[in-house]
Write an enzyme that holds these catalytic residues in place. Structure first.
Site, short mmCIF file in Angstrom:
data_model
loop_
_atom_site.label_atom_id
_atom_site.label_comp_id
_atom_site.label_asym_id
_atom_site.label_seq_id
_atom_site.Cartn_x
_atom_site.Cartn_y
_atom_site.Cartn_z
N LYS A 29 -52.98 -15.18 -18.81
CA LYS A 29 -52.96 -16.29 -19.76
C LYS A 29 -54.10 -17.25 -19.48
CE LYS A 29 -48.75 -17.52 -20.88
NZ LYS A 29 -47.44 -18.10 -20.47
N ARG A 77 -47.25 -23.69 -17.73
CA ARG A 77 -46.99 -22.31 -18.15
C ARG A 77 -47.35 -21.33 -17.06
NH1 ARG A 77 -50.69 -21.76 -23.33
NH2 ARG A 77 -49.14 -20.19 -23.90
N GLY A 93 -41.08 -13.35 -21.28
CA GLY A 93 -39.74 -13.88 -21.11
C GLY A 93 -39.26 -13.96 -19.68
N MET A 115 -40.74 -15.60 -17.05
CA MET A 115 -40.91 -16.90 -16.41
C MET A 115 -40.99 -17.97 -17.48
SD MET A 115 -43.07 -16.08 -13.09
CE MET A 115 -44.09 -14.68 -13.38
N ARG A 131 -53.72 -12.21 -25.95
CA ARG A 131 -53.70 -11.12 -24.97
C ARG A 131 -53.65 -9.82 -25.74
NH1 ARG A 131 -47.61 -12.56 -23.21
NH2 ARG A 131 -46.65 -12.11 -25.20
N HIS A 138 -36.53 -11.82 -27.61
CA HIS A 138 -36.44 -11.11 -26.33
C HIS A 138 -36.04 -9.64 -26.53
CE1 HIS A 138 -34.35 -9.80 -22.62
NE2 HIS A 138 -35.37 -10.42 -22.04
N SER A 197 -46.88 25.41 -4.14
CA SER A 197 -46.37 24.43 -5.10
C SER A 197 -45.62 23.38 -4.31
CB SER A 197 -45.44 25.12 -6.10
OG SER A 197 -44.89 24.16 -6.95
N CYS A 221 -44.11 20.54 -8.34
CA CYS A 221 -43.00 20.80 -9.24
C CYS A 221 -41.83 19.86 -8.99
CB CYS A 221 -42.57 22.25 -9.14
SG CYS A 221 -42.00 22.70 -7.51
N TYR A 279 -52.42 22.26 -11.06
CA TYR A 279 -51.54 21.85 -12.16
C TYR A 279 -50.42 20.94 -11.68
CZ TYR A 279 -48.18 25.30 -10.41
OH TYR A 279 -47.30 25.99 -9.62
P1 ADP Z 1 -44.49 -17.17 -22.71
O1 ADP Z 1 -45.34 -16.55 -21.66
O2 ADP Z 1 -43.03 -17.01 -22.47
O3 ADP Z 1 -44.95 -16.81 -24.08
P2 ADP Z 1 -45.94 -19.60 -22.99
O4 ADP Z 1 -46.48 -20.25 -21.76
O5 ADP Z 1 -46.89 -18.82 -23.79
O6 ADP Z 1 -44.70 -18.74 -22.57
O7 ADP Z 1 -45.29 -20.72 -23.87
C1 ADP Z 1 -44.42 -20.46 -24.92
C2 ADP Z 1 -44.76 -21.32 -26.10
O8 ADP Z 1 -44.77 -22.68 -25.77
C3 ADP Z 1 -46.14 -21.09 -26.66
O9 ADP Z 1 -46.18 -19.99 -27.49
C4 ADP Z 1 -46.37 -22.36 -27.44
O10 ADP Z 1 -45.80 -22.27 -28.70
C5 ADP Z 1 -45.66 -23.39 -26.60
N1 ADP Z 1 -46.67 -24.10 -25.82
C6 ADP Z 1 -47.14 -23.80 -24.60
N2 ADP Z 1 -48.09 -24.67 -24.23
C7 ADP Z 1 -48.25 -25.55 -25.26
C8 ADP Z 1 -49.09 -26.66 -25.50
N3 ADP Z 1 -49.98 -27.06 -24.61
N4 ADP Z 1 -48.96 -27.30 -26.67
C9 ADP Z 1 -48.07 -26.89 -27.57
N5 ADP Z 1 -47.24 -25.85 -27.42
C10 ADP Z 1 -47.32 -25.19 -26.27
MG MG Z 2 -46.80 -16.92 -24.61
#
Ligand code: ADP
Ligand code: MG
Ligand code: MG
Length: 875
Positions: free
Chosen positions: A22, A92, A101, A103, A336, A455, A763, A830, A850
């Protein structure tokens, strides 16, 4: 001094290991000039240091965070905790590999009693300010302080009820302000201290919480399932907030540059107005499809579409993006390479080659081998499907077809499947990370709430499990163990069927049919075949398996376990007679019954394999698995054999071994009872003679199991050669065959040069080789391996992924020693590992001829072998 904190401006995409996925991509988007709210990333090294220091954040990390914070504040012209213009951030997590989902993100950090007033005045929008504050308190309590969020949700529900409204958005500023007060009281009550009013304290607590979450049970489960090493650690991103909840000209969304379910080249996603990020992902409100944004605000849609195309071209892959609109202005919050279904992965890879973006080699590397499994899964039988009527429809969240008994909890799913192996469909309001274990064992997943990025949808696609999400007509009553659709009731245990490709749900069991390899999938497989050098065979004991494996592209049989040919009820009697025979004469009577059965089987196998090699392993039964155990069964067998019950019972008791895995099995049987090897050789060769006469070319490979010593092998080989040569001579045909051995006892690997003097191929039986190298019983390892994972002594199951350092060293040694004596000796694997992508790569690198795996793993192995060749070319 180590640099632990990078501004987004200081990073780039290639720094993924340090900044996490990220963080590296936020930096890259910043460099590309895209609208990214600025911030900074605390590195994975800081996380690793945190654990080294006994879960303490180092003072220099804190210092560097505050320094970066100051710069970011300056950029926004705002200040942490300010009563006029407060700066708010999100915190984040972001590891090297995305862990959806797993963390938790904290939004609106920096709000305090003072700051919230400032925000209200500044924006002239007290509703928004208090809405943000109450979200923050709940999130901070939940994620950082581990206070169950239900405590706060109850208060929210109570407030809505008191006001007689349904939606959060119907609450006004005063309601939310009151709610904030209630939240703080609740917080203090549960935590024993007031909600922190210093934003810097909030920040450092939050950063540490992200570090901690790297080690929570959910993250550990996900890592195990996805082979993500523990020592990578996670980075933390601190980013200035932009607000999607500032009114109807604000919003938030998630979108893919192509359809992640089927690969179509159209923008695909969802958004919600007047909402903050987690509202879309958590599946609490059902969002609108992105196409509707075009109608609502064309300029915004076009801008987003342009950015999506730019990012896709830049990363040369389909992108999964998160965005927020604040008062009509678009901000990018994440990009990503998008997760996708197997079907989409294959289509996108091929399309990108056709569009001139990728080479074939690059495209092959874009498809995850283990994903292909999903393409081999059954679809509904078209006739049965036509006759069935859907009871409702949800979102087609993850393709495939499944039927199963309804269950409502993950625990129940695991319990039922373990008990009787029959399929279940997990039906839930929505899923959460705690449900993972149940989702893994379910044939399908049905949720009542949540969108394509909920999720359930994301996780199901990752696992290749079929999923219908957001089927709003499904009213789940978990406590009552039933659900209703338009008043009709379905109970736990009732069969339903779901179609993850159409979203339809059926109130009955619909038959499924097997998959075939065609279209884009076949194209991709043909590219893999052009490139790979490692051959792929199959483990097959029946003509049906052999046929399936050929459909999936197997180039021969690498392991036919002959004892499996006798599991059938009609055959097991003769097998039992052979096992309990007390003398040669009795045994030969039994063997004479087995011979024609076995010969017929081999004829069918040779025919299915159309001339490809067929490796027949001689009997390797754990004898105790084949003999009857109950008195009734023993009586029946005694009657059939004209024996006394007591006598037979004693014989069976004599067969009992303290340690059957190390007992009278494999080659040891043929040494005690050479007549077994004679019978099996007759069956192999007579069958070969039979099909040769019909014009098919076959070259059987006879494989002697469980060798540890050359003389053992030589003893049996002499019997084989004598029997075979006589038969061939008599037939007047020119039939070639090989006699080789399994390498599954460490001693055989150590003495492979001696053994190769006689053995014409090796094998690797890596199930036994792993068992004996570790000294872990295959049958009992399940009892203690979980403790090895918990204590991080092991990160994965050595029976699933080859232990490259230990077992792999033995394999390398055996290959080298074998080649010294017998240049270019044929070598294969195998064990179960033959169908594991990592292990296939290892086999390629070790120079094996193989791999052999179960039929449904053949396409996966073909792709993994091609990827291995691309990464590490071998002649
Ligand atoms: P995940 O990895 O679970 O997707 P993120 O860190 O991407 O978690 O955060 C989830 C959501 O939180 C993002 O998609 C966004 O909508 C919101 N978010 C995160 N950072 C910001 C920010 N700086 N301003 C506004 N919304 C944010
Ligand atoms: Mg995200
Ligand atoms: Mg074995």
């Amino acid at each position: 001094m180590t640099k632990y904190v990078y501004l987004f401006k200081e990073g780039q995409a290639s720094m993924k290991n340090l900044l996490g996925g990220k963080g590296a991509n936020l930096a890259e988007m910043t460099n590309l000039g895209l609208p990214v709210p600025q911030g900074f990333t605390v590195t994975t090294e800081a996380c690793i240091q945190y654990y080294k220091d006994g879960k303490k954040i180092a003072p220099e990390v804190v210092e560097q965070i505050f320094a970066a914070l100051e710069k970011t504040e300056a950029e926004f012209g705002k200040k942490f905790g300010d009563s006029k213009n407060p700066f708010l951030v999100s915190v984040r997590s972001g590891a090297r590999a995305s862990m959806p989902g797993m963390m938790d993100t904290i939004l609106n950090l920096g709000l305090t009693d003072e700051a919230v007033e400032g925000l209200a005045k500044l924006t002239d929008n007290p509703r928004f300010a208090y809405d943000s504050y109450r979200r923050f308190i709940q999130m901070f309590a939940d994620v950082v302080m581990e206070i169950d969020k239900a405590n706060f949700e109850h208060l929210l529900e109570a407030m809505k009820e008191a006001k007689g409204v349904h939606l959060d958005t119907d609450l006004d500023a005063n309601d939310l302000k009151k709610l904030v007060g209630q939240f703080k009281v609740k917080y203090q009550e549960l935590k024993g201290e007031p909600f922190p009013q210093d934003p810097k304290v909030q920040l450092i607590e939050a950063v540490q919480a992200v570090f901690r979450s790297w080690d929570n049970p959910r993250a550990n489960t996900y890592r195990m399932l996805n082979h993500i090493p523990y020592e990578w650690g996670t980075a933390v991103n601190v980013q200035g907030m932009v607000f999607g909840n500032m009114g109807q000209d604000s919003g938030t969304g998630v979108a893919f540059s192509r359809n992640p379910a089927n690969g179509d080249n159209v923008l695909y996603g969802e958004y919600l107005f007047n909402a903050q990020g987690e509202d879309v992902v958590a599946g609490i409100r059902t969002p609108k499809p992105i196409a509707e944004l075009k109608a609502e605000n064309e300029a915004l849609y076009d801008e987003f579409d342009r950015i999506a195309k730019k990012l896709e071209a830049h990363y040369r892959d389909m992108q999964d993006m998160e965005f927020t609109i604040e008062k009509g202005k678009l901000y990018m919050l994440q990009t990503r390479n998008g997760k996708r279904t197997a079907q989409a992965a294959v289509k996108i890879a091929i399309d990108l080659v056709n569009e001139g973006v990728l080479t074939k080699e690059e495209a092959l590397l874009k498809v995850e081998p283990s994903q292909l499994d999903a393409l081999l899964h059954p679809t509904f039988d078209p006739k049965a499907l036509k006759a069935a009527k859907p009871i409702t429809q949800g979102l087609a969240a993850s393709p495939g077809a499944a039927y199963g008994r309804v269950v409502f909890t993950a625990e129940r799913a695991a319990e039922l499947v373990k008990k009787d192996k029959l399929p279940v469909v997990l039906v839930r309001q929505e899923t959460s990370p705690e449900d993972i274990e149940g989702m893994v064992v379910s044939a399908g997943i049905l949720t009542a709430r949540g969108g394509m990025t909920s999720h359930a949808a994301v996780v199901a696609r990752g696992m290749g499990t079929c999923c219908v999400a957001g089927a709003g007509e499904v009213k789940v009553n978990e406590a009552g163990k039933f659900f209703t659709i338009n008043g009709k009731r379905y109970n736990e245990g009732d069969y339903i069927s779901i179609d993850g490709s159409t979203g339809y749900v059926y109130g009955e069991k619909i038959a499924t049919t097997e998959a075939v390899v065609s279209g884009d999938f076949a194209t991709l497989m043909s590219w893999a075949d052009e490139i790979r050098v490692l051959k792929v065979r199959t483990n097959a004991d029946t003509p049906r398996d052999a046929h399936q494996a050929r459909v999936f592209g197997a180039e021969g049989i690498g392991l036919c376990r002959t004892e499996h040919m006798f599991f059938e009820a009609s055959r097991i009697k003769a097998m039992r007679e052979m096992i309990v025979a007390k003398n040669l004469k009795e045994r030969e009577v039994a063997l004479a019954k087995l011979l024609p059965m076995q010969r017929e089987d081999f004829i069918k196998l040779y025919k299915e394999m159309e001339g490809y090699a067929v490796t027949v392993r001689y009997l390797d039964p754990p004898l105790h698995e084949f003999v009857p155990h109950t008195d009734a069964e023993i009586k029946e067998l005694a009657k059939d054999m004209g024996l006394e019950f007591e006598e037979l019972k004693r014989t069976i008791e004599d067969l009992h071994e303290t340690n059957p895995m190390l007992g009278h099995r494999g080659v040891r049987l043929s040494i005690t009872y050479p007549e077994i090897a004679v019978m099996q050789t007759k069956a192999v060769i007579e069958a070969a003679i039979h099909v040769t006469k019909e014009g098919l070319h076959v070259e059987p490979e006879i494989m002697i199991p469980l060798i540890g010593e050359l003389k053992e092998f030589k003893f049996v080989k002499d019997i084989v050669v004598k029997t075979a040569d006589e038969l061939i001579k008599k037939s007047g045909l020119n039939i070639k065959y090989l006699v080789g051995t399994m390498i599954e006892i460490p001693r055989a690997a150590l003495l492979a040069d001696e053994i190769a003097k006689e053995a014409e191929f090796f094998s690797f039986g890596t199930n036994d080789l792993t068992q004996m190298t570790f000294g872990f019983s295959r049958d009992d390892a399940g009892k203690f391996l979980p403790d090895y994972y918990k204590t991080k002594i092991f990160e994965s199951d050595p029976f699933a992924h080859i232990d490259q350092r230990g077992v792999g060293k033995l394999m390398k040694m055996a290959v080298n020693l074998g080649n010294e004596v017998r240049p270019n000796i044929k070598t294969g694997i195998c064990g179960e590992h033959g169908g594991d992508p990592q292990s296939v790569e290892f086999c390629h690198n070790t120079g094996l001829t193989y791999v052999s795996c179960s039929p449904f793993r053949v396409p996966l192995a073909r792709l993994a072998a091609a990827q291995a060749q691309i990464r590490n070319p071998r002649k």
